[in-house]
Design a protein around this motif. Structure first.
Motif, mmCIF file in Angstrom:
data_model
loop_
_atom_site.group_PDB
_atom_site.id
_atom_site.type_symbol
_atom_site.label_atom_id
_atom_site.label_comp_id
_atom_site.label_asym_id
_atom_site.label_seq_id
_atom_site.Cartn_x
_atom_site.Cartn_y
_atom_site.Cartn_z
ATOM 1 N N SER A 47 -51.382 16.438 32.400
ATOM 2 C CA SER A 47 -52.169 15.450 33.138
ATOM 3 C C SER A 47 -51.295 14.774 34.180
ATOM 4 O O SER A 47 -50.058 14.831 34.119
ATOM 5 C CB SER A 47 -52.732 14.409 32.176
ATOM 6 N N ARG A 91 -50.896 11.664 34.508
ATOM 7 C CA ARG A 91 -50.151 10.612 33.804
ATOM 8 C C ARG A 91 -48.886 11.186 33.171
ATOM 9 O O ARG A 91 -47.811 10.598 33.246
ATOM 10 C CB ARG A 91 -51.021 9.975 32.713
ATOM 11 N N GLU A 92 -49.039 12.312 32.513
ATOM 12 C CA GLU A 92 -47.890 12.943 31.864
ATOM 13 C C GLU A 92 -46.821 13.300 32.898
ATOM 14 O O GLU A 92 -45.617 13.121 32.664
ATOM 15 C CB GLU A 92 -48.338 14.192 31.107
ATOM 16 N N TYR A 119 -46.365 11.826 35.778
ATOM 17 C CA TYR A 119 -45.785 10.565 36.254
ATOM 18 C C TYR A 119 -44.687 10.079 35.310
ATOM 19 O O TYR A 119 -43.576 9.723 35.742
ATOM 20 C CB TYR A 119 -46.879 9.498 36.385
ATOM 21 N N ILE A 150 -46.582 10.727 42.684
ATOM 22 C CA ILE A 150 -46.347 10.940 41.257
ATOM 23 C C ILE A 150 -44.849 11.071 40.986
ATOM 24 O O ILE A 150 -44.309 10.460 40.067
ATOM 25 C CB ILE A 150 -47.101 12.201 40.772
ATOM 26 N N GLU A 188 -50.297 -0.170 34.816
ATOM 27 C CA GLU A 188 -51.698 0.273 34.874
ATOM 28 C C GLU A 188 -52.134 0.510 36.315
ATOM 29 O O GLU A 188 -52.893 1.452 36.600
ATOM 30 C CB GLU A 188 -52.618 -0.760 34.203
ATOM 31 N N LEU A 200 -50.611 3.844 37.379
ATOM 32 C CA LEU A 200 -51.307 4.985 36.803
ATOM 33 C C LEU A 200 -52.669 5.197 37.450
ATOM 34 O O LEU A 200 -53.087 6.344 37.671
ATOM 35 C CB LEU A 200 -51.456 4.795 35.290
ATOM 36 N N GLU A 218 -53.843 8.613 39.465
ATOM 37 C CA GLU A 218 -55.058 9.348 39.137
ATOM 38 C C GLU A 218 -56.125 9.247 40.222
ATOM 39 O O GLU A 218 -57.240 9.747 40.050
ATOM 40 C CB GLU A 218 -55.612 8.831 37.811
#
Length: 418
Positions: free
Chosen positions: A314, A316-317, A319, A360, A390, A393, A397
């Motif tokens: 993902s 997030r992963e 990042y 990212i 937050e 992130l 995304e």
């Protein structure tokens, strides 16, 4: 002008005049060995043996040339003069004579002396034959036992010179390996650093592990030879595909820490695959916090890249990977390739890393903590850091893109936390 003197040993190349030395004085050790081999170095490292007045001579040379002076060992009368291009060490002969001093050294190739006044090469142990044969041969087993660091130096010098270790010497090293536990870890770390930084060092590290030299510090290193032995080749392959990435492999973690990033990657693979145990191992060798942190993050993320296709990670992963690994990412790419992850898979992350505008891999802030506190009228607290994460992130995304979006999201987060 001295006769029969290899050009690299000529006093004309020294940063001080020969007249500042009072004979008898001899140049010994690595400088003589390398000159006879025709090896050149951008920095000079001269070692002189004198029968008397070694420290006083070093002090005089330092004063005359405005160079640095360091007293290395008052008891043994050893001093160093530090010049811009290298160092010159002066020591009084152990045993009271040049021959006795040479007999106490580690290997025959390092027990060759040169008289700078006459050009005479003094080689009582026939070290020149070993130079021609490309062999590291001990002078005696007891000499190795007297300073067990010499056991490691055998492997380092073999890598450095492209030499083999003579069988009887190899056997003695194996038998004496346990003595390395008596050596200060700082000295061990220096020798290991040479091997990690040398492209020819890994085969000798593997040999050293098999011979019991590194088991004191890295108990499970043998289990990871399959990755360790592929690191340099994979680094060369990735550098050929991504030249800009390749330039990063020799970079240091910090200006004050000279360990190249690729060496940190090799160090991580030498350590236990469990990051907690690895941290203990690296702390025992007194590596810096920066080196340990980088090695531990590499150990944490390598199995993740092996377990899950990178294309399925993902945003997030990805990042968090770039955030945690930081400047050591190029080495993570090398370790992943060495561990069998396809280069096509790793390319997704490499391309992000090489794109300075990729948010990212290289995130920038839409707002900072002070702006959040001022805009939302909230006090400083740990929550600010969580809000900033937050926001980051959400930007990664694609949920927000502007400062206004960030402040709106922060306000929502504040309301949710009330």
């Amino acid at each position: 002008m001295p006769i029969n003197l290899p050009p690299a040993l000529s006093p004309e190349t020294w940063p001080f005049a020969l007249e500042l030395l009072t004979p008898p004085v001899y140049l010994v050790g690595g400088a003589v060995r390398d000159a006879l081999l025709g090896r050149r170095s951008p920095y000079f490292d001269l070692d002189f043996v004198m029968l008397a007045r070694a420290v006083k001579t070093a002090r005089k040379i330092a004063d005359r040339t405005k160079a640095g002076f360091v007293l290395l060992d008052a008891q043994r009368q050893i001093a160093r003069v530090v010049f811009a291009g290298g160092t010159a060490d002066f020591a009084e002969a152990l045993g009271g004579s040049l021959e006795a001093d040479l007999l106490r050294r580690d290997f025959r190739i390092n027990a060759i002396a040169c008289n700078p006044f006459t050009g005479e090469i003094i080689d009582p142990l026939d070290g020149q034959t070993d130079l021609r044969l490309g062999l590291l041969r001990m002078i005696s087993r007891s000499n190795l036992a007297d300073d067990p660091l010499r056991l490691l130096r055998a492997y380092r010098q073999a890598a450095q010179l492209g030499f083999a270790i003579e069988p009887a010497t190899q056997s003695a090293i194996r038998e004496l390996a346990a003595l390395l536990s008596r050596v200060a870890v700082e000295r061990v770390r220096t020798e290991l650093g040479y091997l990690l930084s040398n492209p020819d060092g890994i085969p000798w590290i593997c040999r050293g592990c098999e011979d019991g030299l590194f088991s004191i510090w890295f108990e499970s290193a043998i289990d990871r030879f399959d990755i360790l032995t592929k690191i340099d080749l994979c680094a060369a392959d990735l550098a050929a595909i991504y030249p800009e990435l390749g330039k990063e492999f020799g970079r240091s973690i910090r200006d004050t820490i000279k360990t190249p990033l690729l060496a940190v990657g090799k160090l991580a693979i030498l350590a236990n695959s469990d990051p907690t145990i690895a941290e203990t191992e690296l702390l025992r060798l007194k590596y810096s916090n920066a080196e340990i942190k980088s090695a531990i993050e590499l150990l944490k993320y390598l199995p993740k890249l092996q377990a899950t296709p990178i294309s399925e990670m993902s945003l997030r992963e990805q990042y968090f990977l770039f955030r945690d690994v930081g400047i050591a990412f190029p080495v993570l790419a090398v370790l992943a390739a060495a561990a069998g992850v396809a280069v096509d898979e790793i390319s997704l992350l490499i391309n992000r890393y090489l794109d300075a505008d990729d948010i990212i891999a290289h995130p920038t802030q839409l707002v900072n903590g002070n702006e959040l506190m001022e805009s939302l009228n909230i006090p400083r607290s740990p929550r600010i850091g969580q809000f900033l994460l937050e926001i980051q992130l959400a930007r990664v995304e694609g949920k927000i893109a502007t400062r206004e979006d960030a402040l709106k999201l922060a306000a929502e987060l504040v309301n949710q936390s009330v």
